[in-house]
Structures are given as structure tokens and as C-alpha cells.
Design a protein around this motif. Structure first.
Motif, PDB file in Angstrom:
ATOM      1  N   GLY A  23       0.846  -1.195   0.000  1.00 43.00           N
ATOM      2  CA  GLY A  23       0.000   0.000   0.000  1.00 43.00           C
ATOM      3  C   GLY A  23       0.877   1.239   0.000  1.00 43.00           C
ATOM      4  O   GLY A  23       2.044   1.197  -0.402  1.00 43.00           O
ATOM      5  N   GLY A  24       0.326   2.356   0.482  1.00 45.20           N
ATOM      6  CA  GLY A  24       1.052   3.616   0.459  1.00 45.20           C
ATOM      7  C   GLY A  24       2.024   3.767   1.612  1.00 45.20           C
ATOM      8  O   GLY A  24       2.125   2.911   2.487  1.00 45.20           O
ATOM      9  N   GLY A  49      -2.674   3.149  -7.298  1.00 48.02           N
ATOM     10  CA  GLY A  49      -3.387   4.238  -6.632  1.00 48.02           C
ATOM     11  C   GLY A  49      -2.917   4.462  -5.204  1.00 48.02           C
ATOM     12  O   GLY A  49      -3.210   5.491  -4.611  1.00 48.02           O
ATOM     13  N   TRP A  50      -2.212   3.506  -4.644  1.00 48.80           N
ATOM     14  CA  TRP A  50      -1.749   3.679  -3.268  1.00 48.80           C
ATOM     15  C   TRP A  50      -0.220   3.591  -3.146  1.00 48.80           C
ATOM     16  O   TRP A  50       0.384   4.423  -2.498  1.00 48.80           O
ATOM     17  N   ALA A  51       0.385   2.571  -3.777  1.00 45.38           N
ATOM     18  CA  ALA A  51       1.829   2.384  -3.605  1.00 45.38           C
ATOM     19  C   ALA A  51       2.606   3.487  -4.333  1.00 45.38           C
ATOM     20  O   ALA A  51       2.146   4.044  -5.334  1.00 45.38           O
ATOM     21  N   ASP A  52       3.777   3.788  -3.801  1.00 48.23           N
ATOM     22  CA  ASP A  52       4.648   4.824  -4.348  1.00 48.23           C
ATOM     23  C   ASP A  52       5.554   4.191  -5.416  1.00 48.23           C
ATOM     24  O   ASP A  52       6.374   3.333  -5.115  1.00 48.23           O
ATOM     25  N   LEU A  66      -6.737  -3.192  -6.662  1.00 45.49           N
ATOM     26  CA  LEU A  66      -7.077  -3.621  -5.307  1.00 45.49           C
ATOM     27  C   LEU A  66      -7.991  -4.839  -5.313  1.00 45.49           C
ATOM     28  O   LEU A  66      -7.949  -5.662  -4.390  1.00 45.49           O
ATOM     29  N   ALA A  89      -0.487   1.708   3.796  1.00 48.24           N
ATOM     30  CA  ALA A  89      -1.841   2.247   3.900  1.00 48.24           C
ATOM     31  C   ALA A  89      -2.640   1.988   2.627  1.00 48.24           C
ATOM     32  O   ALA A  89      -2.175   2.212   1.517  1.00 48.24           O
ATOM     33  N   VAL A  90      -3.833   1.488   2.792  1.00 45.30           N
ATOM     34  CA  VAL A  90      -4.810   1.420   1.707  1.00 45.30           C
ATOM     35  C   VAL A  90      -6.112   1.938   2.290  1.00 45.30           C
ATOM     36  O   VAL A  90      -6.723   1.293   3.127  1.00 45.30           O
ATOM     37  N   LEU A  91      -6.485   3.132   1.888  1.00 44.52           N
ATOM     38  CA  LEU A  91      -7.734   3.677   2.399  1.00 44.52           C
ATOM     39  C   LEU A  91      -8.872   2.820   1.884  1.00 44.52           C
ATOM     40  O   LEU A  91      -8.861   2.355   0.753  1.00 44.52           O
ATOM     41  N   PRO A  93     -11.703   1.648   0.073  1.00 41.07           N
ATOM     42  CA  PRO A  93     -12.355   2.160  -1.132  1.00 41.07           C
ATOM     43  C   PRO A  93     -13.849   1.835  -1.093  1.00 41.07           C
ATOM     44  O   PRO A  93     -14.301   1.040  -0.286  1.00 41.07           O
TER      45      PRO A  93
ATOM     46  N   ARG B 217     -13.350   9.331   0.832  1.00 39.84           N
ATOM     47  CA  ARG B 217     -12.774   8.376   1.784  1.00 39.84           C
ATOM     48  C   ARG B 217     -13.834   7.613   2.565  1.00 39.84           C
ATOM     49  O   ARG B 217     -13.508   6.841   3.447  1.00 39.84           O
TER      50      ARG B 217
END
Lengths: 295, 295
Positions: A23-24, A49-52, A66, A89-91, A93, B217
Motif C-alpha cells: 500500500g502507500g 493508486g496507493w503504492a509509491d 485492489l 496504507a490502503v484507504l 475504497p 474516503r
């Protein structure tokens, strides 16, 4: 709690390459570096959408959506991975934002049901899906124990007796809220609960405390109050241990608090040494509180 | 719970004029109007910095500072008041912001100790100070029962089965947090805790939920989720019952929730009819949930 060998070494490094679903944030790279540093091959599965992108570039990787659970399982098998770690982090969805792959579509009714519970429920359910497909799920702290925050005062400063009372109150509040599957962080100042984290996340909560202070609504001098983070009781620690980092220190400083306390070995940090250095520079403490209340 | 006579009439209207200590918002005037409407004389004691000057102008009144407890007692005695009601918002000030009168100075060590606890602790302790001085403290809902929010669906809309489940979860969460003397409001949406109110107040909490929704979110369609407000278990209901009003409706609408639920007769509204009309116009429900869970 993770099963660690004595000396805190990972219990299992031998069963082929490790799949890390990323994730992020900076935790995924910290875990990949730690595992690779021990000589185990890692294959990253950054979540779109999350990982850098910069953080995963140095390792073999496959971007995934995801909801592409079946695709992820196929790619992981092809890479020879039998063990997986979820980290970063994965908000949460919307179920509508998920674009599942064809195989995942069949799992969809079950996944939608998972979304109806809290975060814990969601993660534990996803974990079960992978275990049924023959994978073994590990906690990031099991493969990279160096990310766990240890016990005691970690920088130059330690908590005062008042801070220790605030920490104890924060830990019991998080424990009391456990059945409701809420956030894992609260702010307590001089025995008073200033903020409780739910869906907004720690950074937002700290910004709120800073705003209350600017508006003169806290009525306490600076350097009073503690950010307390701990896992929920009964939480599956292979997912989503609370984390702290340099940004947390900045938020705590702006909020005018005295320091950060986590449950010792119940929270993780991608960059613990940097975090402690930042706290020292800001005059804040970073403290690992033992779950039994001793310090 | 307040002791009401059958039919919800106040239990005591006979013992001379009523002293109403007025904080902010529209509740003080609503209570004054209700009591005066029954033919009892009221004397208002608006708190400087909080009470609205326009709201108290039509009644005999004496402005007081928040820490002028002894002055307030002297003035109330001179006006022949033996019964007092505290009503309206008073944000917790810093002990340093208080400018006590000379008599109050002697009480100061005790008052400072009160400030070290939560809001409940503070209010109950202040109440005891007045009782020791020979005053009788009443709840605003005891002298003006029409401000209590009754049971049931109060406007055109009612809660769905999913809303009812969210309401039940919200009420149990508030109950679980009771020992920690936190806020009295939470937002639950589709079984998930989106926000917990602590020092920031309900309006701030609703603005946060609106922001989370704008940022994508929350991941739930509009008109899902409920603002739930209820007193803490064991709370002294003569102080600080949770309140709702037209502004609450506006906040709930902006947050994209389905409605507002309070514990029936455990929350107050200065303008319940206006509140219900605003909710009807916005397509929201206002619901008084019985504490035993029935509806």
C-alpha cells in the motif's frame, strides 16, 4: 502476537521468495529492504493508486488493482511465492471503486459482505480468502521485526508521571473501543480525552487538536498531552498494526503535545531512528508502553 | 433521569424565582420563555463571553464571569432565588482564563482540582459547590420539559432497518466510552464508526465527515449513516444533556447522512419544531430512540 525466534529473528525465511503487497507510505520499502537484506528474495505487488512507484522500482514487481485478488494469486504462484505480507496504507475504497478481475468476480458477494463490517472484519476476511487459496499470510513484523517499536523511552526524553497517567488512560480507552473496530489512536491531555481517531486517520486527528489549541479551546499549556496508539484487543496483528513516523512527530509537535506513546511491539515504524531523532529535535518523547502497564 | 409528574409537567414551580445561568446558544432563552410562560419569575445570569446579549435582554439579568461563583450566589440570594438551572454551551476555559471574584478565590484549589477531570467531573463538582451553599440545582428539562426530544420518528421520515442498526451501534459505543467522560456523539454509517466526538464538538465532527466524503474516503452512497447523540451512562442530567437544533440538521445534511438519532428524553432542543421542519425539508429523519432499544 508474532512467533519470533529468540533474539527477535524472523521465524521463517526459508520457503521461497516473499510476496509483499504494498500500500502507500514508506513501510513497504522498509519491509522489502529488511527482508532482502537477510538474503531472501522479495517480489512486490504494489497496489495501483496507493503504492509509491519510486519506492518499489528497485525490486521485481507487478502492479495490481485492489480487487484483482485472483490475478495477484496467479502472479504470486508464478513467482514461486507461497508466503505473503500485506503492508502500507490502503484507504478503504468504495465497493464501486473496485474493478475486480474476472476470477475475483466470483468472490464478489463474499467481498461485498466483508465491506459491511469494520476494517478488522474486512482484513481478516481477505486474509482467509488467501489462506483458502493455499497461501500463508505473515505479519510485516514477523518478516521484519526491526520495524516493531520496542519498550521504554526511545529518545532523550521520557514521559512524566502525568504523561504516564495519560498513556494508561489512552490504552484503556482504545481497549474499551475494541469491539467497535474503530481507529487505534487517541489524544489524552491531563486526564482529558481531546480526540478519538475513527475514519479520518492520525494526521487529521492531530491537525484537529492543533486547531482546538489555536482557538484556545484546550486550555492547557503546551507540552501537555500524549498521542497514544495501540492495536485493538484481539486484532489480527498480521494486518494494519498502528504505525508512527517522522510525520507523526511533526503532527504531535504542531498539536502542542508532550510526546507519542505506543504499545511496545504493538506498533511499527518504517524509520524509527529518524522518528526518534525528529522527536529529540522537537523536545518530544517517544515511548513504548508495555501492555501490562509497566514502563 | 429527571423526576417529572405524569404528563411531563415540571415537578416544582413554586419556590420563588428561578435563577438561570446562561451559556451560549439558543437554549437559555428557550428555557427562560418556557418557565416564564408558566408564570414563574426568572432571573438570568448570563455568562460573559458565552451568553448572547440579545437573548437575555427581555428578562431581568446580571452578567457574571465564569469564576464569579460567590458573586453569583450573592446576587441570586438577593433576588430571592433558591433554585438554579445551568443551560447553554460554555466551552471549557483554561483555569488561567478564569478571573475569580474574591470569595471564589478561597474555593480555587477545589475548582482547579475539578478541572483535572473530564467535563462530567467538572460539572458535578460545581453543582456540589452550589448545593453546599444552600441552592437547589435543577436540570433545564425539569423546569422546561418541552425542550426534551421525545421518542419515535418526529418528522415525515423514519429510520430504515439499516439506520436502526447504526443507531443501536452508536448508542452502545457511547455507553462503552462512558467511563472516559468523552463527548456524547458519534457518526455510524452502515455499521462502521466514521467519527467520534471528543473536545471538538458536534459541528466540527460533522464537518469532518463532510470532508471525508468530499475526499472520497467514506465509500458509501449519500443518505447512509446516522448522527447519534446520547448522554453518558451515569451522567448527572442536570448538566449538559446533548442537544440538537437547526444547525445540527444543516451539518448532517452536508455530511451526507440519513438522519439524526438521540436517546429519547435524553437530549434537548431549543427549537424542536424548527429542527424537524428543517429535517423534513432536507429529507432527513429525526428520531428519538428508547434507551431499551425499542423504537
Amino acid at each position: 502476537m508474532a512467533v519470533l525466534e529468540e533474539g527477535g529473528k524472523p521465524s521463517d525465511q526459508g520457503s521461497g521468495p516473499l510476496a509483499i503487497i504494498c500500500g502507500g507510505g514508506s513501510l513497504p520499502l522498509a519491509v522489502a529492504d529488511a527482508v532482502a537484506g537477510r538474503g531472501r528474495r522479495v517480489v512486490l505487488f504494489p497496489v495501483r493508486g496507493w503504492a509509491d512507484p519510486a519506492a518499489i522500482a528497485h525490486y521485481p514487481h507487478h502492479w495490481i488493482g485492489l480487487a484483482q485478488i485472483v490475478r495477484l494469486q496467479r502472479l504470486a504462484r508464478r513467482e514461486g511465492c507461497r508466503e505473503l505480507v500485506f503492508i502500507g496504507a490502503v484507504l478503504r475504497p468504495s465497493p464501486r471503486q473496485l474493478r475486480p478481475d474476472l476470477g475475483t468476480l466470483r468472490l464478489l458477494p463474499r467481498i461485498v459482505r466483508l465491506f459491511l463490517g469494520g476494517d478488522d472484519h474486512l482484513l481478516t476476511g481477505l486474509g482467509r480468502l488467501f489462506e483458502e487459496a493455499g497461501f500463508r499470510l505473515l505479519g510485516a513484523h514477523e518478516v521484519a521485526p526491526e520495524i516493531l517499536v520496542p519498550a521504554g523511552a526511545l529518545g532523550r526524553r521520557g514521559p512524566s508521571p502525568r504523561d504516564l497517567a495519560d498513556i494508561a488512560r489512552g490504552l484503556s480507552l482504545i481497549s474499551a473501543m475494541g469491539p467497535f473496530d474503530i481507529g487505534q489512536a487517541v489524544v489524552i491531555a491531563d486526564n482529558r480525552v481531546l480526540a478519538v481517531e475513527a475514519a479520518e486517520g492520525t494526521d487529521h486527528m492531530l491537525a484537529r487538536v492543533a486547531e482546538l489549541r489555536r482557538e484556545g479551546r484546550i486550555g492547557l499549556p503546551k507540552k501537555v498531552g500524549v498521542l497514544v496508539k495501540a492495536p485493538k484487543p484481539g486484532q489480527d496483528r498480521r494486518f494494519d498494526l498502528p504505525s508512527i513516523g517522522v510525520r507523526t512527530v511533526a503532527g504531535v509537535a504542531t498539536a502542542g503535545l508532550a510526546g507519542i506513546a505506543v504499545e511496545a511491539e504493538g506498533a511499527i515504524a518504517a524509520d524509527l531512528q529518524d522518528t526518534i531523532r525528529a522527536a529529540d529535535a522537537a523536545g518530544l518523547f517517544v515511548f513504548g508502553a508495555r501492555a501490562d502497564g509497566s514502563s
